[in-house]
Design a protein around this motif. Structure first.
Motif, mmCIF file in Angstrom:
data_model
loop_
_atom_site.group_PDB
_atom_site.id
_atom_site.type_symbol
_atom_site.label_atom_id
_atom_site.label_comp_id
_atom_site.label_asym_id
_atom_site.label_seq_id
_atom_site.Cartn_x
_atom_site.Cartn_y
_atom_site.Cartn_z
ATOM 1 N N LEU A 35 13.514 2.191 3.088
ATOM 2 C CA LEU A 35 12.639 2.291 4.263
ATOM 3 C C LEU A 35 12.443 3.750 4.669
ATOM 4 N N GLU A 36 13.532 4.516 4.686
ATOM 5 C CA GLU A 36 13.456 5.942 5.025
ATOM 6 C C GLU A 36 12.555 6.684 4.043
ATOM 7 N N LEU A 37 12.787 6.457 2.757
ATOM 8 C CA LEU A 37 12.056 7.188 1.721
ATOM 9 C C LEU A 37 10.570 6.841 1.710
ATOM 10 N N VAL A 38 10.225 5.593 1.960
ATOM 11 C CA VAL A 38 8.812 5.224 2.043
ATOM 12 C C VAL A 38 8.174 5.928 3.237
ATOM 13 N N GLY A 39 8.924 6.067 4.322
ATOM 14 C CA GLY A 39 8.420 6.796 5.482
ATOM 15 C C GLY A 39 8.130 8.259 5.170
ATOM 16 N N ALA A 44 4.955 6.957 -3.324
ATOM 17 C CA ALA A 44 5.303 7.784 -4.484
ATOM 18 C C ALA A 44 6.593 7.217 -5.088
ATOM 19 N N TRP A 45 6.448 6.115 -5.827
ATOM 20 C CA TRP A 45 7.612 5.348 -6.280
ATOM 21 C C TRP A 45 8.508 6.126 -7.230
ATOM 22 N N ALA A 46 7.948 6.968 -8.071
ATOM 23 C CA ALA A 46 8.776 7.767 -8.982
ATOM 24 C C ALA A 46 9.670 8.711 -8.187
ATOM 25 N N GLU A 47 9.100 9.352 -7.182
ATOM 26 C CA GLU A 47 9.889 10.263 -6.331
ATOM 27 C C GLU A 47 10.963 9.486 -5.564
ATOM 28 N N ARG A 50 13.923 8.503 -7.768
ATOM 29 C CA ARG A 50 14.820 9.617 -8.090
ATOM 30 C C ARG A 50 15.892 9.788 -7.018
ATOM 31 N N GLN A 51 15.594 9.332 -5.816
ATOM 32 C CA GLN A 51 16.532 9.493 -4.706
ATOM 33 C C GLN A 51 17.324 8.221 -4.405
ATOM 34 N N LEU A 52 17.073 7.163 -5.180
ATOM 35 C CA LEU A 52 17.855 5.923 -5.071
ATOM 36 C C LEU A 52 18.551 5.702 -6.413
ATOM 37 N N MET A 61 9.217 -0.273 -5.906
ATOM 38 C CA MET A 61 7.912 -0.797 -5.506
ATOM 39 C C MET A 61 7.988 -2.299 -5.253
ATOM 40 N N GLY A 62 8.633 -3.021 -6.141
ATOM 41 C CA GLY A 62 8.749 -4.469 -5.987
ATOM 42 C C GLY A 62 9.528 -4.858 -4.748
ATOM 43 N N ARG A 63 10.628 -4.169 -4.504
ATOM 44 C CA ARG A 63 11.437 -4.475 -3.317
ATOM 45 C C ARG A 63 10.618 -4.235 -2.056
ATOM 46 N N TRP A 64 9.903 -3.146 -2.011
ATOM 47 C CA TRP A 64 9.081 -2.831 -0.847
ATOM 48 C C TRP A 64 8.005 -3.898 -0.636
#
Length: 115
Positions: A35-39, A44-47, A50-52, A61-64
């Motif tokens: 949730l934080e990273l999408v915010g 930008a799913w590749a980015e 990289r942080q998960l 992407m699927g989880r979101w």
């Protein structure tokens, strides 16, 4: 690798056979981080991946889209939505992404499953 290209081999490694890919259920902490990273990064799913650690861009992407996106309706379909689905299917056939764009809050997968 026979008839496979280097790109196909790399993609298979990144998304399927890499032993570092997590395959277990998402944790609450991972959901919060997603949730934080999408915010921060939007779609930008590749980015984001990289942080998960241990999650692929496809998993993120699927989880979101299937579980966390607050814009997706998760309640039963209403009669007007069913009518719109029938009308749009008559117009677009099985082009579920085109249909979903016209039904607020529903994904292509939801439209296909409902049909």
């Amino acid at each position: 690798m026979g008839s496979r290209t280097g790109q196909q081999c790399a993609q298979r490694w990144r998304h399927k056979v890499n032993p570092n890919i997590k395959r277990e259920k998402w944790t609450e902490e991972e959901d919060e981080r997603l949730l934080e990273l999408v915010g921060v990064h939007g779609n930008a799913w590749a980015e984001i991946s990289r942080q998960l650690e241990g999650r692929t861009d496809q998993q993120c992407m699927g989880r979101w889209r299937r579980h966390l996106d607050p814009g997706i309706k998760r309640v039963s379909w209403a009669a007007p939505e069913d009518a719109a689905l029938a009308s749009l299917h008559a117009r677009h056939g099985s082009h579920w992404s085109a249909i979903a764009k016209s039904i607020d809050g529903r994904t292509a997968q939801q439209c296909r499953a409902r049909w």
